[in-house]
Write a protein that holds these residues in place. Sequence first.
Motif, PDB file in Angstrom:
ATOM      1  N   ASN A   1     -32.355  43.474   9.934  1.00 39.09           N
ATOM      2  CA  ASN A   1     -32.667  42.197   9.294  1.00 39.09           C
ATOM      3  C   ASN A   1     -31.847  42.073   8.009  1.00 39.09           C
ATOM      4  O   ASN A   1     -32.290  42.469   6.927  1.00 39.09           O
ATOM      5  CB  ASN A   1     -34.165  42.094   8.999  1.00 39.09           C
ATOM      6  CG  ASN A   1     -34.581  40.695   8.614  1.00 39.09           C
ATOM      7  OD1 ASN A   1     -33.804  39.941   8.031  1.00 39.09           O
ATOM      8  ND2 ASN A   1     -35.818  40.339   8.936  1.00 39.09           N
ATOM      9  N   LYS A   2     -30.665  41.539   8.135  1.00 31.25           N
ATOM     10  CA  LYS A   2     -29.745  41.401   7.006  1.00 31.25           C
ATOM     11  C   LYS A   2     -30.338  40.546   5.899  1.00 31.25           C
ATOM     12  O   LYS A   2     -30.211  40.857   4.709  1.00 31.25           O
ATOM     13  CB  LYS A   2     -28.430  40.799   7.507  1.00 31.25           C
ATOM     14  CG  LYS A   2     -27.373  40.614   6.440  1.00 31.25           C
ATOM     15  CD  LYS A   2     -26.106  40.036   7.068  1.00 31.25           C
ATOM     16  CE  LYS A   2     -25.029  39.815   6.014  1.00 31.25           C
ATOM     17  NZ  LYS A   2     -23.791  39.259   6.622  1.00 31.25           N
ATOM     18  N   THR A   3     -31.018  39.459   6.281  1.00 32.88           N
ATOM     19  CA  THR A   3     -31.613  38.553   5.289  1.00 32.88           C
ATOM     20  C   THR A   3     -32.699  39.252   4.487  1.00 32.88           C
ATOM     21  O   THR A   3     -32.788  39.091   3.257  1.00 32.88           O
ATOM     22  CB  THR A   3     -32.201  37.315   5.993  1.00 32.88           C
ATOM     23  OG1 THR A   3     -31.160  36.675   6.737  1.00 32.88           O
ATOM     24  CG2 THR A   3     -32.775  36.337   4.984  1.00 32.88           C
ATOM     25  N   LYS A   4     -33.539  40.041   5.169  1.00 34.46           N
ATOM     26  CA  LYS A   4     -34.614  40.750   4.470  1.00 34.46           C
ATOM     27  C   LYS A   4     -34.040  41.733   3.456  1.00 34.46           C
ATOM     28  O   LYS A   4     -34.524  41.831   2.322  1.00 34.46           O
ATOM     29  CB  LYS A   4     -35.492  41.486   5.475  1.00 34.46           C
ATOM     30  CG  LYS A   4     -36.631  42.277   4.831  1.00 34.46           C
ATOM     31  CD  LYS A   4     -37.390  43.110   5.843  1.00 34.46           C
ATOM     32  CE  LYS A   4     -36.586  44.311   6.302  1.00 34.46           C
ATOM     33  NZ  LYS A   4     -37.354  45.200   7.208  1.00 34.46           N
ATOM     34  N   VAL A   5     -33.014  42.463   3.853  1.00 38.79           N
ATOM     35  CA  VAL A   5     -32.402  43.434   2.942  1.00 38.79           C
ATOM     36  C   VAL A   5     -31.832  42.726   1.714  1.00 38.79           C
ATOM     37  O   VAL A   5     -32.072  43.149   0.570  1.00 38.79           O
ATOM     38  CB  VAL A   5     -31.290  44.230   3.664  1.00 38.79           C
ATOM     39  CG1 VAL A   5     -30.558  45.135   2.679  1.00 38.79           C
ATOM     40  CG2 VAL A   5     -31.886  45.060   4.801  1.00 38.79           C
ATOM     41  N   ALA A   6     -31.106  41.639   1.927  1.00 39.53           N
ATOM     42  CA  ALA A   6     -30.531  40.893   0.799  1.00 39.53           C
ATOM     43  C   ALA A   6     -31.632  40.351  -0.111  1.00 39.53           C
ATOM     44  O   ALA A   6     -31.491  40.351  -1.342  1.00 39.53           O
ATOM     45  CB  ALA A   6     -29.651  39.760   1.324  1.00 39.53           C
ATOM     46  N   ARG A   7     -32.744  39.892   0.478  1.00 43.97           N
ATOM     47  CA  ARG A   7     -33.849  39.333  -0.313  1.00 43.97           C
ATOM     48  C   ARG A   7     -34.489  40.395  -1.205  1.00 43.97           C
ATOM     49  O   ARG A   7     -34.824  40.126  -2.365  1.00 43.97           O
ATOM     50  CB  ARG A   7     -34.900  38.730   0.621  1.00 43.97           C
ATOM     51  CG  ARG A   7     -36.021  38.000  -0.123  1.00 43.97           C
ATOM     52  CD  ARG A   7     -36.974  37.319   0.837  1.00 43.97           C
ATOM     53  NE  ARG A   7     -37.790  38.268   1.581  1.00 43.97           N
ATOM     54  CZ  ARG A   7     -37.671  38.501   2.884  1.00 43.97           C
ATOM     55  NH1 ARG A   7     -36.766  37.853   3.603  1.00 43.97           N
ATOM     56  NH2 ARG A   7     -38.454  39.394   3.491  1.00 43.97           N
ATOM     57  N   TYR A   8     -34.653  41.604  -0.688  1.00 49.12           N
ATOM     58  CA  TYR A   8     -35.254  42.664  -1.489  1.00 49.12           C
ATOM     59  C   TYR A   8     -34.376  43.049  -2.685  1.00 49.12           C
ATOM     60  O   TYR A   8     -34.889  43.412  -3.743  1.00 49.12           O
ATOM     61  CB  TYR A   8     -35.537  43.893  -0.624  1.00 49.12           C
ATOM     62  CG  TYR A   8     -36.952  43.950  -0.116  1.00 49.12           C
ATOM     63  CD1 TYR A   8     -37.934  44.684  -0.775  1.00 49.12           C
ATOM     64  CD2 TYR A   8     -37.325  43.249   1.030  1.00 49.12           C
ATOM     65  CE1 TYR A   8     -39.240  44.726  -0.307  1.00 49.12           C
ATOM     66  CE2 TYR A   8     -38.627  43.277   1.511  1.00 49.12           C
ATOM     67  CZ  TYR A   8     -39.581  44.020   0.831  1.00 49.12           C
ATOM     68  OH  TYR A   8     -40.876  44.055   1.283  1.00 49.12           O
ATOM     69  N   PHE A   9     -33.079  42.967  -2.514  1.00 53.76           N
ATOM     70  CA  PHE A   9     -32.182  43.360  -3.599  1.00 53.76           C
ATOM     71  C   PHE A   9     -31.830  42.191  -4.521  1.00 53.76           C
ATOM     72  O   PHE A   9     -31.131  42.384  -5.514  1.00 53.76           O
ATOM     73  CB  PHE A   9     -30.906  43.983  -3.022  1.00 53.76           C
ATOM     74  CG  PHE A   9     -31.111  45.396  -2.555  1.00 53.76           C
ATOM     75  CD1 PHE A   9     -30.998  46.456  -3.446  1.00 53.76           C
ATOM     76  CD2 PHE A   9     -31.442  45.674  -1.235  1.00 53.76           C
ATOM     77  CE1 PHE A   9     -31.194  47.765  -3.035  1.00 53.76           C
ATOM     78  CE2 PHE A   9     -31.639  46.982  -0.807  1.00 53.76           C
ATOM     79  CZ  PHE A   9     -31.521  48.035  -1.713  1.00 53.76           C
ATOM     80  N   LEU A  10     -32.326  40.996  -4.207  1.00 55.14           N
ATOM     81  CA  LEU A  10     -32.073  39.838  -5.052  1.00 55.14           C
ATOM     82  C   LEU A  10     -32.758  40.035  -6.411  1.00 55.14           C
ATOM     83  O   LEU A  10     -33.938  40.352  -6.487  1.00 55.14           O
ATOM     84  CB  LEU A  10     -32.619  38.571  -4.374  1.00 55.14           C
ATOM     85  CG  LEU A  10     -32.286  37.241  -5.042  1.00 55.14           C
ATOM     86  CD1 LEU A  10     -30.775  36.984  -4.980  1.00 55.14           C
ATOM     87  CD2 LEU A  10     -33.046  36.106  -4.355  1.00 55.14           C
ATOM     88  N   GLY A  11     -32.005  39.855  -7.482  1.00 55.40           N
ATOM     89  CA  GLY A  11     -32.577  40.005  -8.815  1.00 55.40           C
ATOM     90  C   GLY A  11     -32.449  41.399  -9.395  1.00 55.40           C
ATOM     91  O   GLY A  11     -32.716  41.615 -10.590  1.00 55.40           O
ATOM     92  N   ILE A  12     -32.066  42.372  -8.566  1.00 52.64           N
ATOM     93  CA  ILE A  12     -31.839  43.729  -9.074  1.00 52.64           C
ATOM     94  C   ILE A  12     -30.408  43.822  -9.577  1.00 52.64           C
ATOM     95  O   ILE A  12     -29.480  43.315  -8.948  1.00 52.64           O
ATOM     96  CB  ILE A  12     -32.105  44.768  -7.969  1.00 52.64           C
ATOM     97  CG1 ILE A  12     -33.578  44.708  -7.550  1.00 52.64           C
ATOM     98  CG2 ILE A  12     -31.745  46.174  -8.443  1.00 52.64           C
ATOM     99  CD1 ILE A  12     -33.957  45.672  -6.448  1.00 52.64           C
ATOM    100  N   SER A  13     -30.225  44.445 -10.711  1.00 51.61           N
ATOM    101  CA  SER A  13     -28.898  44.475 -11.335  1.00 51.61           C
ATOM    102  C   SER A  13     -27.872  45.178 -10.446  1.00 51.61           C
ATOM    103  O   SER A  13     -28.208  46.116  -9.725  1.00 51.61           O
ATOM    104  CB  SER A  13     -28.963  45.170 -12.693  1.00 51.61           C
ATOM    105  OG  SER A  13     -29.138  46.568 -12.530  1.00 51.61           O
ATOM    106  N   LYS A  14     -26.636  44.680 -10.515  1.00 55.04           N
ATOM    107  CA  LYS A  14     -25.555  45.307  -9.745  1.00 55.04           C
ATOM    108  C   LYS A  14     -25.392  46.772 -10.143  1.00 55.04           C
ATOM    109  O   LYS A  14     -25.070  47.619  -9.303  1.00 55.04           O
ATOM    110  CB  LYS A  14     -24.243  44.542  -9.978  1.00 55.04           C
ATOM    111  CG  LYS A  14     -24.123  43.246  -9.192  1.00 55.04           C
ATOM    112  CD  LYS A  14     -23.943  43.542  -7.706  1.00 55.04           C
ATOM    113  CE  LYS A  14     -23.847  42.262  -6.880  1.00 55.04           C
ATOM    114  NZ  LYS A  14     -22.671  41.464  -7.179  1.00 55.04           N
TER     115      LYS A  14
END
Length: 364
Positions: free
Chosen positions: A324-337
């Motif tokens: 689930n590519k979208t789920k993974v991206a959503r979890y990391f949204l807002g976390i600093s690079k």
Amino acid sequence: WLMSDNMHHQWLLLAACFWVIFMFMVASKFITLTFKDPDGYSAKQEPLILTAVTKVEEVHVPEEKHWPEEFQPTGKAFSGNLNRQPLVHMERLELLRNVCRDAALRNLSHTAVSKFVLDRIFVCDKHKILFCQTPKVGNTQWKKVLIVLNGAFSSIEEIPENIVHDHEKNGLPRLSSFSDSEIKKRLNLYFKFFIVRDPFERLISAFKDKFVHNPRFEPWYRHEIAPGIIRKYRKNRTETKGLQFEDFVRYLGDPNHRWLDVQFGDHIIHWVTYVELCAPCEITYSVIGHHETLEDDAPYILKAAGIDHLVSYPTIPPGITVYNKTKVARYFLGISKRDIRRLYARFEGDFKLFGYREPDFLLN
């Protein structure tokens, strides 16, 4: 006319010679591939090390000219011959061996074959199988398969859920429970496999299972481990929520995470790297399954191990293995690079060894 006939015979003779030479070359190549030692081009094997997480002791295994009968190959178990494997499994093993030889990644791909590793490997002596457990990748089902093969229960359906992970009742010995010489013999002769999945998706699964849903029978994750991570890694000290994924990422990406790992003990198996769990560059595995292709890999593993006529892998619910590519991206949204890059730096060995792409949100 006679001259023409002679030339015709000469051309036929010449063509026959070329055909014989060509067939000889093909046969020679086939023989070379067939009898090539599959371990010959793997990474250099480290000496077998048995150790606690923080202590290393070298094991001296006496050489024996004749091994006991129970350690002799059965003939039906997987032989390791690369020519017999589907292309995808050949490519996975070849990629693994190539990355294991990459000196630049050595610190991320190599580990001692420690007691911590041997505790993760379950043994089925009856069918000469070793299974390395990588939590959050559907391992419960594989343990059920081995429990049936070991004879504790006659079918998977009969196994109570509370027995699967009870290692005093499920009839699944760990490799660490054997003597040093017995360990080495099993590692050399048995069919060995484990399962992987996208490393970041696995971490999300571990976080959700242990800190969000948190089963009642595992209270220590929420009441002991979570507070320890929060105290060390939460930036906003006034925040009173339970463990957040951002806290978890910051802990895992910290190069000095090990001082907490020691406090958490074996509970860290749900989020440490595949390298730390199974030592894939030190142990020559027969097959590496992928969670994303488990519908194909599970039957192949059973057949390669010579047990497909004895047991079946439990039915896989639709969509359960889809990345689930979208789920993974959503979890990391807002976390600093910075925090994501530090996390990737720790798990880079897992990404490279098993052919997983660096996440798109790190490339943007």
